[in-house]
Design an enzyme around this catalytic site. Structure first.
Site, PDB file in Angstrom:
ATOM      1  N   ARG A  32       0.839  -1.206   0.000  1.00 12.71           N
ATOM      2  CA  ARG A  32       0.000   0.000   0.000  1.00 12.71           C
ATOM      3  C   ARG A  32       0.869   1.249   0.000  1.00 12.71           C
ATOM      4  NH1 ARG A  32      -5.406  -0.577   2.126  1.00 12.71           N
ATOM      5  NH2 ARG A  32      -5.129  -2.580   3.136  1.00 12.71           N
ATOM      6  N   GLY A  90       0.105   0.955   8.072  1.00 14.95           N
ATOM      7  CA  GLY A  90      -1.036   0.814   8.985  1.00 14.95           C
ATOM      8  C   GLY A  90      -2.052  -0.240   8.573  1.00 14.95           C
ATOM      9  N   GLY A  91      -1.918  -0.785   7.339  1.00 20.32           N
ATOM     10  CA  GLY A  91      -2.767  -1.898   6.920  1.00 20.32           C
ATOM     11  C   GLY A  91      -4.242  -1.555   6.794  1.00 20.32           C
ATOM     12  N   GLY A 117     -25.189  -9.332   5.300  1.00 22.92           N
ATOM     13  CA  GLY A 117     -24.356  -9.782   6.418  1.00 22.92           C
ATOM     14  C   GLY A 117     -24.614  -8.962   7.669  1.00 22.92           C
ATOM     15  N   ALA A 121      -7.795  -6.130  15.374  1.00 23.91           N
ATOM     16  CA  ALA A 121      -6.533  -5.391  15.358  1.00 23.91           C
ATOM     17  C   ALA A 121      -5.720  -5.637  16.630  1.00 23.91           C
ATOM     18  CB  ALA A 121      -6.832  -3.903  15.195  1.00 23.91           C
ATOM     19  N   HIS A 176     -18.588   5.882  41.636  1.00 24.04           N
ATOM     20  CA  HIS A 176     -19.998   6.211  41.390  1.00 24.04           C
ATOM     21  C   HIS A 176     -20.102   7.680  40.952  1.00 24.04           C
ATOM     22  CE1 HIS A 176     -24.330   6.281  41.901  1.00 24.04           C
ATOM     23  NE2 HIS A 176     -24.192   7.433  42.528  1.00 24.04           N
TER      24      HIS A 176
HETATM   25  P1  FAD Z   1      -3.919  -5.881   7.864  1.00 17.65           P
HETATM   26  O1  FAD Z   1      -4.284  -4.746   8.708  1.00 17.65           O
HETATM   27  O2  FAD Z   1      -4.891  -6.361   6.851  1.00 17.65           O
HETATM   28  O3  FAD Z   1      -2.563  -5.459   7.138  1.00 17.65           O
HETATM   29  C1  FAD Z   1      -1.916  -6.264   6.215  1.00 17.65           C
HETATM   30  C2  FAD Z   1      -1.095  -5.388   5.287  1.00 17.65           C
HETATM   31  O4  FAD Z   1      -0.273  -6.236   4.497  1.00 17.65           O
HETATM   32  C3  FAD Z   1      -1.930  -4.581   4.303  1.00 17.65           C
HETATM   33  O5  FAD Z   1      -1.605  -3.213   4.385  1.00 17.65           O
HETATM   34  C4  FAD Z   1      -1.546  -5.134   2.936  1.00 17.65           C
HETATM   35  O6  FAD Z   1      -1.470  -4.118   1.934  1.00 17.65           O
HETATM   36  C5  FAD Z   1      -0.166  -5.701   3.189  1.00 17.65           C
HETATM   37  N1  FAD Z   1       0.194  -6.806   2.308  1.00 17.65           N
HETATM   38  C6  FAD Z   1      -0.541  -7.916   2.025  1.00 17.65           C
HETATM   39  N2  FAD Z   1       0.155  -8.740   1.223  1.00 17.65           N
HETATM   40  C7  FAD Z   1       1.344  -8.131   0.991  1.00 17.65           C
HETATM   41  C8  FAD Z   1       2.504  -8.499   0.240  1.00 17.65           C
HETATM   42  N3  FAD Z   1       2.585  -9.669  -0.400  1.00 17.65           N
HETATM   43  N4  FAD Z   1       3.537  -7.616   0.200  1.00 17.65           N
HETATM   44  C9  FAD Z   1       3.486  -6.432   0.864  1.00 17.65           C
HETATM   45  N5  FAD Z   1       2.430  -6.063   1.607  1.00 17.65           N
HETATM   46  C10 FAD Z   1       1.385  -6.906   1.663  1.00 17.65           C
HETATM   47  N6  FAD Z   1     -10.604  -4.634  14.225  1.00 17.65           N
HETATM   48  C11 FAD Z   1     -10.682  -4.173  15.488  1.00 17.65           C
HETATM   49  O7  FAD Z   1     -10.048  -4.748  16.387  1.00 17.65           O
HETATM   50  N7  FAD Z   1     -11.432  -3.080  15.809  1.00 17.65           N
HETATM   51  C12 FAD Z   1     -12.153  -2.423  14.878  1.00 17.65           C
HETATM   52  O8  FAD Z   1     -12.811  -1.442  15.202  1.00 17.65           O
HETATM   53  C13 FAD Z   1     -12.111  -2.884  13.549  1.00 17.65           C
HETATM   54  N8  FAD Z   1     -12.810  -2.253  12.590  1.00 17.65           N
HETATM   55  C14 FAD Z   1     -12.741  -2.708  11.297  1.00 17.65           C
HETATM   56  C15 FAD Z   1     -13.506  -2.071  10.333  1.00 17.65           C
HETATM   57  C16 FAD Z   1     -13.465  -2.502   9.014  1.00 17.65           C
HETATM   58  C17 FAD Z   1     -14.301  -1.790   7.982  1.00 17.65           C
HETATM   59  C18 FAD Z   1     -12.620  -3.590   8.661  1.00 17.65           C
HETATM   60  C19 FAD Z   1     -12.535  -4.044   7.224  1.00 17.65           C
HETATM   61  C20 FAD Z   1     -11.866  -4.239   9.615  1.00 17.65           C
HETATM   62  C21 FAD Z   1     -11.925  -3.812  10.950  1.00 17.65           C
HETATM   63  N9  FAD Z   1     -11.211  -4.452  11.959  1.00 17.65           N
HETATM   64  C22 FAD Z   1     -11.294  -4.012  13.244  1.00 17.65           C
HETATM   65  C23 FAD Z   1     -10.349  -5.608  11.670  1.00 17.65           C
HETATM   66  C24 FAD Z   1      -8.870  -5.149  11.595  1.00 17.65           C
HETATM   67  O9  FAD Z   1      -8.744  -4.161  10.615  1.00 17.65           O
HETATM   68  C25 FAD Z   1      -7.969  -6.327  11.284  1.00 17.65           C
HETATM   69  O10 FAD Z   1      -8.189  -7.366  12.214  1.00 17.65           O
HETATM   70  C26 FAD Z   1      -6.510  -5.921  11.345  1.00 17.65           C
HETATM   71  O11 FAD Z   1      -6.241  -4.869  10.451  1.00 17.65           O
HETATM   72  C27 FAD Z   1      -5.598  -7.105  11.023  1.00 17.65           C
HETATM   73  O12 FAD Z   1      -4.272  -6.701  11.076  1.00 17.65           O
HETATM   74  P2  FAD Z   1      -3.145  -7.444  10.231  1.00 17.65           P
HETATM   75  O13 FAD Z   1      -1.870  -6.769  10.594  1.00 17.65           O
HETATM   76  O14 FAD Z   1      -3.239  -8.892  10.401  1.00 17.65           O
HETATM   77  O15 FAD Z   1      -3.497  -7.163   8.698  1.00 17.65           O
HETATM   78  P1  NAD Z   2     -18.647 -11.193  10.230  1.00 17.08           P
HETATM   79  O1  NAD Z   2     -18.131 -12.571  10.214  1.00 17.08           O
HETATM   80  O2  NAD Z   2     -18.628 -10.419  11.476  1.00 17.08           O
HETATM   81  O3  NAD Z   2     -20.164 -11.176   9.723  1.00 17.08           O
HETATM   82  C1  NAD Z   2     -20.529 -11.687   8.489  1.00 17.08           C
HETATM   83  C2  NAD Z   2     -22.016 -12.025   8.540  1.00 17.08           C
HETATM   84  O4  NAD Z   2     -22.444 -12.329   7.236  1.00 17.08           O
HETATM   85  C3  NAD Z   2     -22.327 -13.239   9.406  1.00 17.08           C
HETATM   86  O5  NAD Z   2     -23.360 -12.899  10.300  1.00 17.08           O
HETATM   87  C4  NAD Z   2     -22.733 -14.307   8.412  1.00 17.08           C
HETATM   88  O6  NAD Z   2     -23.685 -15.207   8.931  1.00 17.08           O
HETATM   89  C5  NAD Z   2     -23.328 -13.448   7.324  1.00 17.08           C
HETATM   90  N1  NAD Z   2     -23.338 -14.062   5.988  1.00 17.08           N
HETATM   91  C6  NAD Z   2     -22.384 -14.834   5.423  1.00 17.08           C
HETATM   92  N2  NAD Z   2     -22.753 -15.173   4.179  1.00 17.08           N
HETATM   93  C7  NAD Z   2     -23.964 -14.586   3.945  1.00 17.08           C
HETATM   94  C8  NAD Z   2     -24.851 -14.545   2.841  1.00 17.08           C
HETATM   95  N3  NAD Z   2     -24.570 -15.168   1.690  1.00 17.08           N
HETATM   96  N4  NAD Z   2     -25.997 -13.836   2.957  1.00 17.08           N
HETATM   97  C9  NAD Z   2     -26.309 -13.188   4.117  1.00 17.08           C
HETATM   98  N5  NAD Z   2     -25.480 -13.199   5.193  1.00 17.08           N
HETATM   99  C10 NAD Z   2     -24.330 -13.878   5.097  1.00 17.08           C
HETATM  100  O7  NAD Z   2     -17.837 -10.461   9.058  1.00 17.08           O
HETATM  101  P2  NAD Z   2     -17.723  -8.918   8.690  1.00 17.08           P
HETATM  102  O8  NAD Z   2     -18.792  -8.127   9.319  1.00 17.08           O
HETATM  103  O9  NAD Z   2     -17.565  -8.897   7.208  1.00 17.08           O
HETATM  104  O10 NAD Z   2     -16.357  -8.525   9.353  1.00 17.08           O
HETATM  105  C11 NAD Z   2     -15.139  -9.197   8.954  1.00 17.08           C
HETATM  106  C12 NAD Z   2     -14.147  -9.212  10.062  1.00 17.08           C
HETATM  107  O11 NAD Z   2     -13.684  -7.907  10.348  1.00 17.08           O
HETATM  108  C13 NAD Z   2     -14.734  -9.789  11.320  1.00 17.08           C
HETATM  109  O12 NAD Z   2     -14.031 -10.966  11.625  1.00 17.08           O
HETATM  110  C14 NAD Z   2     -14.500  -8.776  12.377  1.00 17.08           C
HETATM  111  O13 NAD Z   2     -13.864  -9.328  13.487  1.00 17.08           O
HETATM  112  C15 NAD Z   2     -13.587  -7.732  11.741  1.00 17.08           C
HETATM  113  N6  NAD Z   2     -14.134  -6.411  12.135  1.00 17.08           N
HETATM  114  C16 NAD Z   2     -14.094  -6.075  13.440  1.00 17.08           C
HETATM  115  C17 NAD Z   2     -14.640  -4.885  13.851  1.00 17.08           C
HETATM  116  C18 NAD Z   2     -14.608  -4.533  15.292  1.00 17.08           C
HETATM  117  O14 NAD Z   2     -13.820  -5.124  16.020  1.00 17.08           O
HETATM  118  N7  NAD Z   2     -15.400  -3.584  15.746  1.00 17.08           N
HETATM  119  C19 NAD Z   2     -15.247  -4.046  12.941  1.00 17.08           C
HETATM  120  C20 NAD Z   2     -15.299  -4.436  11.628  1.00 17.08           C
HETATM  121  C21 NAD Z   2     -14.723  -5.635  11.233  1.00 17.08           C
END
Ligand code: FAD
Ligand code: NAD
Length: 466
Positions: A37, A41-42, A181, A322, A445
């Site tokens: 990227r 920060g991923g 979902g 995360a 409290h």
């Molecule tokens: P990632 O954060 O996915 O980072 C991996 C990085 O590796 C990416 O930047 C990618 O570009 C890079 N990469 C991949 N392959 C290669 C390669 N071959 N060469 C070089 N670089 C590469 N989790 C929470 O705990 N709290 C939340 O509030 C939360 N909100 C979320 C909201 C959304 C919309 C989404 C999609 C996810 C959310 N998550 C949340 C989940 C959280 O983002 C992930 O669990 C976390 O980012 C995972 O960290 P990671 O380091 O494993 O991978």
């Molecule tokens: P999720 O696994 O939380 O929810 C996916 C939902 O989609 C499930 O309830 C599943 O039953 C449903 N589903 C699957 N196939 C379906 C279909 N064909 N039709 C209708 N429903 C279907 O996944 P997510 O919401 O995409 O989040 C992905 C990951 O990102 C999660 O593992 C979550 O931990 C992480 N995330 C975490 C946070 C946070 O910590 N606040 C925020 C966002 C994402």
């Protein structure tokens, strides 16, 4: 011993990778982190945790001004209007500051940021943008991306059928958003756009929202989101989608099979889960195989089956969170440095950042009962003085304890600040607390956290305020 460019090379700069890199450098190891990227920060910082929380916060402020909550407390606002471009700008500002913060920390800790995509050549060398880089240890921290849904093609640029990345970047509030979902992403982003004015329908395959959470919490979630105006279509699956201009038509069916129907929307958010990023890593070059779910398996020290290759974060089994990735990042760096890095996977809190928040740590009541007899204490936020005063009385706290030993096995909370409250439960569980330990700990409290103390008191029938 062979000479390597680095002691540690980390692939991916998300919460798993960047934290591993900083910790490895702190421990005196020569460290590099490869990222494909533009920014560090991923997923979390760029298109996940951080931008979603900015929109959640902004949309809460808008709703409070718009729906009369502020007025109820005597704050006169006049006509309330949304400037979505400003809100999106504020979100981008937060992302820029935080991703820039990681670049600063890399410089400060002397971590080399290698720009480009990494692919293995052998267990100690990778190709990065045509250049070979070698390392004694390589950590795979490549994270995850959206799971696609067959028959429902995502096009974030068009903005009609989007994934979470597109759903965070909409430039207008949809009239009708259908979320496929009812998990974490669907409910967080669905809440954002509902608060900003969209009609939101959530289509969920299972018969309850938020899989993985405690049964009581999942039931209450459905009640709360319905009360907030979301339409829930549980036990329903989407079987196809077509787009004409700015409108999508979805085909739905009962999950168990049955008559099909159609649903129209001007925005469809696909949020059915995420899958590990392993494509393009050339794992074949090191003979590393994936498990049935496409994940990289490790031992408890985060070693893969290939000597010198480690893995952390969303790419390995466990919740895709995360903070789980960060803790694994610290542990893997410590293990590589010859220390003992440990992550207690039994005590990883999870939080859904809607309003109210849904949080939990440890076992659900259902899972705890499978292991033996339990005692449960439950306390409603309606009876918590602070929540009542703030007019945010939806929810409850639930403490699940072993019936014989009183050891706390799980804590679940629905409250405006449940995400903050759950940290106390996690610490208590890390220290092996009993429900009595929490019950006899003095809580300030008036705080929402008193509901946790009362729920713990409730385990032995001693709650006071109910
Ligand atoms: P990632 O954060 O996915 O980072 C991996 C990085 O590796 C990416 O930047 C990618 O570009 C890079 N990469 C991949 N392959 C290669 C390669 N071959 N060469 C070089 N670089 C590469 N989790 C929470 O705990 N709290 C939340 O509030 C939360 N909100 C979320 C909201 C959304 C919309 C989404 C999609 C996810 C959310 N998550 C949340 C989940 C959280 O983002 C992930 O669990 C976390 O980012 C995972 O960290 P990671 O380091 O494993 O991978
Ligand atoms: P999720 O696994 O939380 O929810 C996916 C939902 O989609 C499930 O309830 C599943 O039953 C449903 N589903 C699957 N196939 C379906 C279909 N064909 N039709 C209708 N429903 C279907 O996944 P997510 O919401 O995409 O989040 C992905 C990951 O990102 C999660 O593992 C979550 O931990 C992480 N995330 C975490 C946070 C946070 O910590 N606040 C925020 C966002 C994402």
């Amino acid at each position: 011993m062979a000479d390597y460019d680095y002691d540690v090379l980390i692939i991916g700069s998300g919460p798993g990778g960047y934290v591993a890199a900083i910790r490895a450098a702190q421990l005196g190891l020569k460290t590099a982190c490869v990222e494909s990227r533009e920014t560090l920060g991923g997923t979390c910082l760029n298109v996940g945790c951080i931008p979603s929380k900015a929109l959640l916060h902004g949309s809460e402020l808008f709703e409070e001004a718009h729906d009369g909550t502020l007025a109820k407390f005597g704050v006169k606002t006049g006509k309330v209007e949304l400037d979505l471009a400003v809100l999106q700008g504020e979100k981008l500002g937060a992302v820029k500051e935080l991703t820039g913060g990681i670049a600063f920390l890399f410089k400060k800790n002397k971590v080399d940021w290698l720009k480009g995509h990494a692919a293995f050549k052998d267990a100690h060398s990778v190709d990065v943008a045509g250049k070979t880089v070698t390392a004694k240890n390589i950590v795979i921290a490549t994270g995850s991306s959206v799971t696609p849904l067959t028959g429902v093609a995502i096009d974030n640029d068009k903005g009609v059928i989007v994934d979470s990345t597109g759903g965070l970047a909409l430039t207008r509030v949809p009239d009708h958003m259908v979320v496929i979902g009812g998990g974490v992403i669907g409910l967080e982003l669905g809440s954002v756009w509902r608060r900003l004015g969209a009609k939101v329908t959530v289509v969920e395959f299972l018969d309850a929202l938020l899989p993985g959470m405690d049964g009581d919490v999942r039931k209450e979630a459905a009640k709360i989101f319905k009360k907030q105006g979301m339409e829930l279509r549980l036990s329903t699956k989407v079987t196809g989608a077509s787009v004409k201009g700015k409108k999508a038509t979805l085909t739905l069916e009962p999950s168990a099979g049955g008559a099909a129907e159609t649903l129209e929307a001007d925005c469809v958010l696909v949020a059915i889960g995420r899958r590990p990023n392993v494509d393009g890593l050339n794992l074949a070059a090191i003979g590393l195989e994936l498990n049935a779910r496409g994940q990289i398996e490790t031992d408890h020290e985060f070693r893969t089956a290939v000597d010198g290759v480690w893995a952390v974060g969303d790419v390995i089994p466990g919740p895709m969170l995360a903070h789980k990735a960060e803790d694994e990042g610290i542990a893997v760096a410590e293990n590589i440095a010859g220390l003992t890095g440990i992550v207690n996977h039994a005590v990883i809190p999870g939080v859904v950042y809607t309003m109210p928040e849904f949080a939990g740590v440890g076992l659900t009541e259902e899972a705890a009962k499978e292991l033996g007899e339990v005692k449960v204490g439950k306390f409603p936020m309606m009876a918590n003085s602070r929540a009542k005063t703030n007019r945010e009385s939806d929810g409850f706290v639930k403490v699940i304890a072993d019936a014989k030993t009183d050891k706390v096995l799980g804590v679940w909370a629905i409250a405006s600040v449940a995400g903050t409250m759950i940290a106390e439960a996690a610490i208590a569980m890390e220290f092996g607390a009993t429900s009595e330990d929490i019950a006899y700990t003095c809580h300030a409290h008036p705080t929402h956290s008193e509901a946790l103390k009362e729920a713990a008191m409730g385990v032995t029938g001693k709650a006071i305020h109910i």
